[in-house]
Design an enzyme around this catalytic site. Structure first.
Site, short mmCIF file in Angstrom:
data_model
loop_
_atom_site.label_atom_id
_atom_site.label_comp_id
_atom_site.label_asym_id
_atom_site.label_seq_id
_atom_site.Cartn_x
_atom_site.Cartn_y
_atom_site.Cartn_z
CD GLU A 168 -37.64 -91.06 7.41
OE1 GLU A 168 -38.31 -91.73 8.05
OE2 GLU A 168 -38.17 -89.72 7.52
CD GLU A 311 -45.12 -91.40 4.54
OE1 GLU A 311 -45.68 -90.79 3.50
OE2 GLU A 311 -45.69 -92.08 5.14
#
Lengths: 344, 344
Positions: A168, A311
């Site tokens: 994310e 991420e």
């Protein structure tokens, strides 16, 4: 997961040419992977990291060290052409190194992102509402984000992914992740609210107050996990939940990176407890509350690198360890096959 | 290592598109790799694991859970043709998964090993003498084993290795490793003597007594590290020392697996303190005394898998993490390059 296959895998591990138990946690992981893939000699190959980006209305409260403009800028960075290949962020560099494929999705960035052949346009709305004062998402928006995540996971699996890493990017997203964790785990706000990207003491105090206010609203209850997700929000969190549900349904392994991913997993196991069989923890991240999430999920982290980036970076880093665990179960000879004398 | 380059690398890490420090230990590792390879954007590629096998006269004292015949049988296993490729041991399966090349050397197995195209015949003698009652090796034998290890490291580097993992196989070899660690660290035998492949309480007590006797002989002093190595022995330990010295001299990174490798590193940094700049710790292994070794070497382990197998397995598992750390420094864009706003 398949209990009989896991039993066979456990028995096989005990016959492989090494002192019993000497591969430590890798042995447990290999047995769990056998259960996921339904064979005592599992052979997972493709690794995919799906990076979902979303913005958060709650950033209006000043809960992050970074301005919300970072979210679209980082999406562009995930897609940038560099001398090394596509993408100039940490997840890109690490994924290139370990041979993982990167998928980037706009799950709800508060900007008009230019079309890009590698950007999955799945924006539900331009960021969530401010969870301090109202529900971040409607039930319909939440469901749409979950379905979009499931669709991209389906694509990644179609492309060959056996290990899926939900990742994310979303400035402010440790705030909804903390709120969700507090509600789902029944813990105090302070126990699950940390510095995120690195806020100072004043901002941390404000962040905790904002989350406390959100939890005090006439909102959701833990018994309604999708209601909690809508109430406290995160389009990329809902998207990652969809990735996880689809991956589990298709019997693929899911590698959890950090705290925001963990909050999606808490919703996931509340909805579908069997999802837990498909979850593997990468490392223990530096964000407070991650350890409580992992304890609830019954997962043991593999490394201690003090990551707190997100991420999906930690999940991608863990992928070679998972593939290696499966390889020991699959490719090692037994004492009998190798004619090695056993110990006493 | 190159202090100026490390300074440049540290400055570069601070400008990359991520919250400062959010890659945790990977950032420190990337900076150290910059120092090793002499560039702020290091690009290590090839990974080699060199598995040195040797036998130990001290097994006559009954210090292991396995018979010494396991050493030559495992060498055969490292070389066996399997449906998956060459080698049916854990190190082979893991090396295939992460793309590492495996070198197997006979540094002093107590058997006539059949010639094999992939076996490096470097046996100095058929096992060490019994360190309980006499020096395990002569100075000449020790030096020959060190030189043989250096020669194979030279070959591996010639073949493209940038990361070298010294590995070992030798029934009984945690006994010399414990003896060396006790002497070099000045610690009690109990603090550095564990169960190795998994001995029971009675055998563990005997193992400690054997090591205490060895240390009480009119033997070596820590100020003479090669003397300690000869006195307390281990042909594969001397061989691994040679691998490390050559790798450091050629500015390659060395990934330390477990306790036996650690004992070779203790001799190494006593001989040449600068060797420490080239050492990276994989995980903290389950063998007691490993943590004390790492503390002395100033190394922080990357993972906690509870490994206690040896063969270099942990080092090979750590290789993708090191390559990924270098990749972040090399391939990530800076805030300026990516036009990402910085935090406050």
């Amino acid at each position: 997961a398949d209990a009989e296959v896991m039993q066979q895998a456990r028995a096989r591990q005990a016959q492989l040419t090494k002192p019993a138990g000497s591969l430590g946690l890798l042995e447990d992981i290999s047995v769990r992977l056998a259960g996921v893939f339904g064979t005592p000699q599992p052979h997972p190959r493709g690794v995919a990291v799906i990076v979902a980006a979303g913005d958060h209305g709650v950033t209006a409260e000043g809960v992050s060290a970074y301005p919300p403009e970072v979210t679209p800028a980082m999406v562009a960075n995930f897609l940038a052409e560099t001398p090394w290949g596509s993408g100039g962020a940490a997840v890109n560099a690490i994924a290139r190194t370990v041979g993982a494929r990167v998928y980037v999705a706009d799950a709800g960035v508060n900007a008009d992102l230019p079309a890009h052949p590698r950007l999955v346009a799945a924006s539900i709305r331009r960021g969530t509402r401010n969870l301090r004062v109202e529900a971040a998402l409607t039930p319909e928006e939440t469901e749409a984000a979950v379905l979009a995540g499931a669709a991209l996971a389906r694509q990644a699996i179609h492309d060959g992914a056996d290990l899926l890493v939900p990742g994310e990017m979303g400035i402010g997203n440790t705030t909804p992740a903390s709120a969700i964790s507090a509600r789902m785990l029944g813990l105090d706000v302070a126990a699950v609210t940390g510095r995120g990207t690195g806020v100072d003491d004043v901002t941390l105090a404000r962040k905790r107050e904002v989350i406390s206010d959100a939890l005090k609203r006439q909102g959701s209850a833990a018994a309604d996990p999708l209601g909690v997700l809508a109430d406290l929000g995160g389009l990329e969190i809902a998207f990652m939940l969809g990735v996880m549900l689809e991956a589990a349904a298709q019997r693929r392994a899911i590698v959890l990176d950090g705290f925001v991913e963990g909050s999606a997993a808490l919703i996931g196991v509340a909805l579908a407890p069997a999802l837990g069989d498909y979850l593997f923890a990468a490392g223990e991240c530096a964000e407070i509350g991650h350890a409580a999430q992992l304890a609830h999920l019954g997962l043991t982290p593999m490394f201690r690198l003090g990551l707190r980036l997100g991420e999906g970076t930690g999940g991608v880093l863990a992928a070679p360890l998972l593939l290696s665990a499966a390889a020991t179960l699959r490719e090692m000879q037994t004492f009998a096959e190798a004619s090695v004398p056993e110990g006493n």
